[in-house]
Design a protein around this motif. Sequence first.
Motif, PDB file in Angstrom:
ATOM      1  N   ALA A 115      20.430  56.228 -32.004  1.00  0.00           N
ATOM      2  CA  ALA A 115      21.521  55.973 -32.202  1.00  0.00           C
ATOM      3  C   ALA A 115      21.716  54.192 -31.468  1.00  0.00           C
ATOM      4  O   ALA A 115      22.268  53.003 -32.193  1.00  0.00           O
ATOM      5  CB  ALA A 115      22.393  56.325 -31.001  1.00  0.00           C
ATOM      6  N   SER A 116      20.902  53.746 -30.678  1.00  0.00           N
ATOM      7  CA  SER A 116      20.714  52.001 -29.631  1.00  0.00           C
ATOM      8  C   SER A 116      20.809  51.248 -30.921  1.00  0.00           C
ATOM      9  O   SER A 116      21.241  50.393 -31.188  1.00  0.00           O
ATOM     10  CB  SER A 116      20.464  52.281 -28.549  1.00  0.00           C
ATOM     11  N   PHE A 117      19.177  51.896 -31.387  1.00  0.00           N
ATOM     12  CA  PHE A 117      18.685  50.886 -32.550  1.00  0.00           C
ATOM     13  C   PHE A 117      19.813  50.794 -33.519  1.00  0.00           C
ATOM     14  O   PHE A 117      19.985  49.522 -34.322  1.00  0.00           O
ATOM     15  CB  PHE A 117      17.460  51.773 -33.610  1.00  0.00           C
ATOM     16  N   ILE A 118      20.393  52.204 -33.999  1.00  0.00           N
ATOM     17  CA  ILE A 118      21.583  51.685 -35.397  1.00  0.00           C
ATOM     18  C   ILE A 118      22.911  50.833 -34.779  1.00  0.00           C
ATOM     19  O   ILE A 118      23.160  49.929 -35.852  1.00  0.00           O
ATOM     20  CB  ILE A 118      22.243  53.054 -35.661  1.00  0.00           C
ATOM     21  N   ILE A 119      23.380  51.186 -33.585  1.00  0.00           N
ATOM     22  CA  ILE A 119      24.116  50.027 -32.774  1.00  0.00           C
ATOM     23  C   ILE A 119      23.783  48.393 -33.068  1.00  0.00           C
ATOM     24  O   ILE A 119      24.654  47.513 -33.330  1.00  0.00           O
ATOM     25  CB  ILE A 119      24.551  50.576 -31.932  1.00  0.00           C
ATOM     26  N   PHE A 120      22.891  48.513 -32.287  1.00  0.00           N
ATOM     27  CA  PHE A 120      22.266  46.864 -32.892  1.00  0.00           C
ATOM     28  C   PHE A 120      21.892  46.827 -33.562  1.00  0.00           C
ATOM     29  O   PHE A 120      22.147  45.551 -34.255  1.00  0.00           O
ATOM     30  CB  PHE A 120      20.456  47.234 -31.714  1.00  0.00           C
ATOM     31  N   LEU A 121      21.719  46.787 -34.730  1.00  0.00           N
ATOM     32  CA  LEU A 121      21.215  46.482 -35.968  1.00  0.00           C
ATOM     33  C   LEU A 121      22.663  46.189 -36.732  1.00  0.00           C
ATOM     34  O   LEU A 121      23.008  45.028 -36.774  1.00  0.00           O
ATOM     35  CB  LEU A 121      20.879  47.730 -37.053  1.00  0.00           C
ATOM     36  N   ALA A 122      24.348  46.922 -36.804  1.00  0.00           N
ATOM     37  CA  ALA A 122      24.972  46.572 -37.100  1.00  0.00           C
ATOM     38  C   ALA A 122      25.861  45.376 -35.992  1.00  0.00           C
ATOM     39  O   ALA A 122      26.028  44.755 -36.857  1.00  0.00           O
ATOM     40  CB  ALA A 122      26.076  47.691 -36.323  1.00  0.00           C
TER      41      ALA A 122
END
Length: 80
Positions: A61-68
Amino acid sequence: MLCFGLGNSSNSFLILQTQDICTSLETTILIYAAFNLVAALISYPAGSLSDRWGRKPILFASFIIFLAAYLGFALTQTSF
């Protein structure tokens, strides 16, 4: 985790991006401060969730938020 750390670009690039879209120095500082404030405020609840749900789902989830967040900075062409 090591790959993410190696591939993680410096937050200086975020500052340079805000300068490229012609924001004032004060706005740039506020954006960077808000970015760090949100990261600090989320760290404790994220740690608590990782104890409950496990490390891998929270890391994903943190990777997804970082990407966004980085896509948002990259795709922004004008300041508000």
